[in-house]
Design an enzyme around this catalytic site. Structure first.
Site, mmCIF file in Angstrom:
data_model
loop_
_atom_site.group_PDB
_atom_site.id
_atom_site.type_symbol
_atom_site.label_atom_id
_atom_site.label_comp_id
_atom_site.label_asym_id
_atom_site.label_seq_id
_atom_site.Cartn_x
_atom_site.Cartn_y
_atom_site.Cartn_z
ATOM 1 C CG HIS A 270 -46.697 47.007 7.328
ATOM 2 N ND1 HIS A 270 -47.646 47.950 7.184
ATOM 3 C CD2 HIS A 270 -46.978 45.910 8.085
ATOM 4 C CE1 HIS A 270 -48.902 47.769 8.634
ATOM 5 N NE2 HIS A 270 -48.387 46.214 8.876
ATOM 6 C CG ASP A 323 -46.582 44.499 12.014
ATOM 7 O OD1 ASP A 323 -45.658 44.847 11.585
ATOM 8 O OD2 ASP A 323 -47.765 45.398 12.010
ATOM 9 C CD GLU A 324 -51.323 44.648 11.730
ATOM 10 O OE1 GLU A 324 -52.349 45.460 11.862
ATOM 11 O OE2 GLU A 324 -50.560 46.169 10.508
ATOM 12 C CB VAL A 325 -47.033 39.219 6.516
ATOM 13 C CG1 VAL A 325 -45.963 38.273 5.637
ATOM 14 C CG2 VAL A 325 -45.837 39.523 7.453
ATOM 15 C CD GLU A 374 -48.860 40.751 14.054
ATOM 16 O OE1 GLU A 374 -49.555 41.566 13.933
ATOM 17 O OE2 GLU A 374 -47.379 41.070 14.999
#
Length: 554
Positions: A270, A323-325, A374
């Site tokens: 992000h 998150d969301e890596v 996460e």
């Protein structure tokens, strides 16, 4: 397909709620019209008029109010109860409330996490003169008491004065959780400073106390970082930016209202917008996210940001995302892939290395770290033991986090994401942060919860009607003692209370949407504001029957 047992349960709840809704009108006199519901409250039957020269005194208080936090809050409260009406009537023989005496026992006004927010509020029915009494350990408890007092008052259109009904009042109150948050997102859409301040004001009406400011993301980097002045080249435009002075102003504005500001930079994913000003932060010109784990300059920039943040954002926590890596960029970029091989790392190792190193940098600036879940799901045993894990993916995570001895904030997206417009207010209300956590020591590790207003589809034009009134439903869950919370079979009375609070928000200039329907819905038809809730049909029927109306019911 819904399981038969679940379908039956929902049917029973609906039938019971419908029956209860027809009994609500008869019991309205006993309802405490304060949101969130106080821990204890008793009331009488006397109506008072409020003096046009309502005074605040501080007899017996140890708080000097050198920064005028209390004085300013009192003036805001008076403005709220007047609602821009012209107050020019006479008391017509009713008892007159002359003022409010505020006693604060502690002299300090530093807004530390976990500060005592409790208060006692009493409003007598008799006296000469009559003074309401507020008692609190800290000025921040007193601020909550003033908000509660304001909700006891309304404009009387007959006398043209403010009246306070049902005196004498005796209220004792304190929060269930110390962390009661609302996330705003200024990367997906820029929010002007006055809009952010309006959101802060609206938070105080339901006693939320943490503004989680998700400042930057892959779409834009709108905030000034003096240590790295080209970072805000990643803003959407020249005018859609925040200076450091803007940030200081927002933080101070919030703190004076009892709201801490939690700043977030989401790393290593992000973060595409970072590279607009500093392209070396990208793994390559064609693969720009996550941040380059192989470069020391990446961590120098993070250190510079957090150093600048530490001068502005004084809350003990900072949020570092995590998150969301998607780590594929690291292995598809030859230079970074070679670095991984040199250090004997797989992609997952590099992800852990990045998060833990960023944590150490934050700790060096005096922060405790919050990370999205996460990080716990992938390497929870390696996280710093002071890490706060922010649950968002779904239920069942909080119990695993606290069982591991870590602290947790609950924001499960299926219930507490405000951008999920399909989640109705009752879903927000019934979401219990301590679900399946029975051990008292583990329960204390749940700091509280947060509703999240992600901004892919909101901006200044519709943020408030998307936040409210659903955020207020979560706010009561986080403030009110568990045993005082409404149960599923009490949903009818609860919806009527929430509808009244939504009307109060509207009167105060907050564009809260109707309680009926989904998030950000519009009124279904012409109707009174207070009747726009889903269990109003029986009330309509009773009213028409009482009037002898011969009409077909809805």
């Amino acid at each position: 397909m819904m399981a038969p047992a679940m379908a039956l349960r929902l049917l029973v709840v609906a039938v019971v709620a419908a029956v209860v809704s027809c009994a609500v009108a008869a019991d309205e006199g006993s309802v405490v019209e304060v949101w969130p519901m106080p821990a204890t409250a008793s009331k009488g039957g006397q109506t008072l008029h409020v003096s046009r020269e309502l005074r605040m005194t501080a007899e017996g208080s140890k708080y000097a109010d050198g920064e005028a936090i209390l004085k300013d809050a009192f003036q805001r409260m008076v403005t709220l109860i007047e609602l821009d009406h012209v107050i020019n009537g006479s008391s017509q023989g009713l008892p007159l409330l002359a003022g409010v005496n505020v006693v604060v026992h502690l002299p300090g006004d530093e807004l530390n996490f976990g500060v005592d927010e409790s208060y006692n509020l009493s409003v007598p029915a008799t006296g000469n003169p009559i003074y309401a009494q507020i008692e609190a350990q800290t000025v921040f408890g007193a601020l909550h008491a003033l908000e509660t007092f304001s909700q006891l008052c309304n404009f009387d259109f007959t006398s043209r004065l403010i009246e306070l009904q049902s005196a004498p009042w005796s209220i004792t109150d304190m929060p269930r959780f110390p962390y009661r948050g609302l996330l705003i997102d200024t990367s997906r859409h820029y929010l002007p400073v006055p809009v952010i301040k309006s959101v802060i004001d609206s938070m105080t009406y339901s006693k939320l106390n943490v503004l989680h400011w998700h400042i930057v993301d892959e779409q834009s980097f709108p905030i000034e970082i003096p240590s790295y002045p080209k970072l805000w080249n990643g803003a959407y435009s020249y005018s859609e930016r925040y200076t450091m002075d803007d940030a200081i102003d927002i933080v101070q504005y919030a703190e004076r209202r009892g709201v801490n500001v939690l700043a977030e930079i989401d790393v290593p994913g992000h973060a595409l917008s970072w590279g607009v000003g500093y392209p070396s932060l990208w793994p390559s010109a064609t693969c720009k996210e996550p941040l380059d784990v192989s470069s020391e300059s990446t961590f120098q920039v993070i250190n510079g940001i957090l150093s600048d943040f530490s001068k502005v954002f004084k809350f003990k926590f900072v949020h570092l995302g995590g998150d969301e890596v998607n780590t594929s960029c690291w292995t598809s970029t030859p230079r970074v892939k070679a670095w991984l091989a040199q250090h004997g790392m797989k992609e997952s190792d590099a992800y852990r290395y990045f998060v833990l190193r960023a944590q150490k940098i934050a700790k060096s600036h005096g922060y405790e770290v919050i990370n999205w879940e996460e990080t716990f799901n992938n390497f929870g045993d390696k996280l710093d033991r002071r890490t706060v894990v922010h649950n968002w993916l779904g239920g069942g995570v909080a119990e695993k986090v606290v069982a591991a001895g870590l602290r947790c904030i609950v924001s499960n997206q299926d219930k507490w994401y405000l951008d999920h417009l399909e989640v109705t207010w009752d879903g927000f209300y019934m979401n219990e942060p301590l679900r399946n956590i029975k051990n008292p020591a583990q329960q204390k590790l749940v700091l509280g919860g947060e509703v999240c207003m992600w901004a892919e589809h909101i901006d200044a034009s519709d943020i408030q009607q998307t936040i409210w009134p659903r955020a207020a439903a979560a706010a009561e869950r986080l403030w009110t003692p568990f045993e005082k919370l409404s149960k599923e079979w009490e949903i009818a009375a609860l919806s009527a209370r929430l509808a009244r609070f939504r009307c109060l928000l509207n009167h105060r200039g907050i564009a809260a949407g109707p309680v009926t329907g989904y998030g950000r819905s519009a009124p279904a038809e012409p109707s009174s504001c207070i009747k726009q809730h889903p269990f109003n049909r029986c009330k309509q029927k009773q009213s028409k029957e009482k009037a002898g109306a011969n009409v077909t019911e809805l």
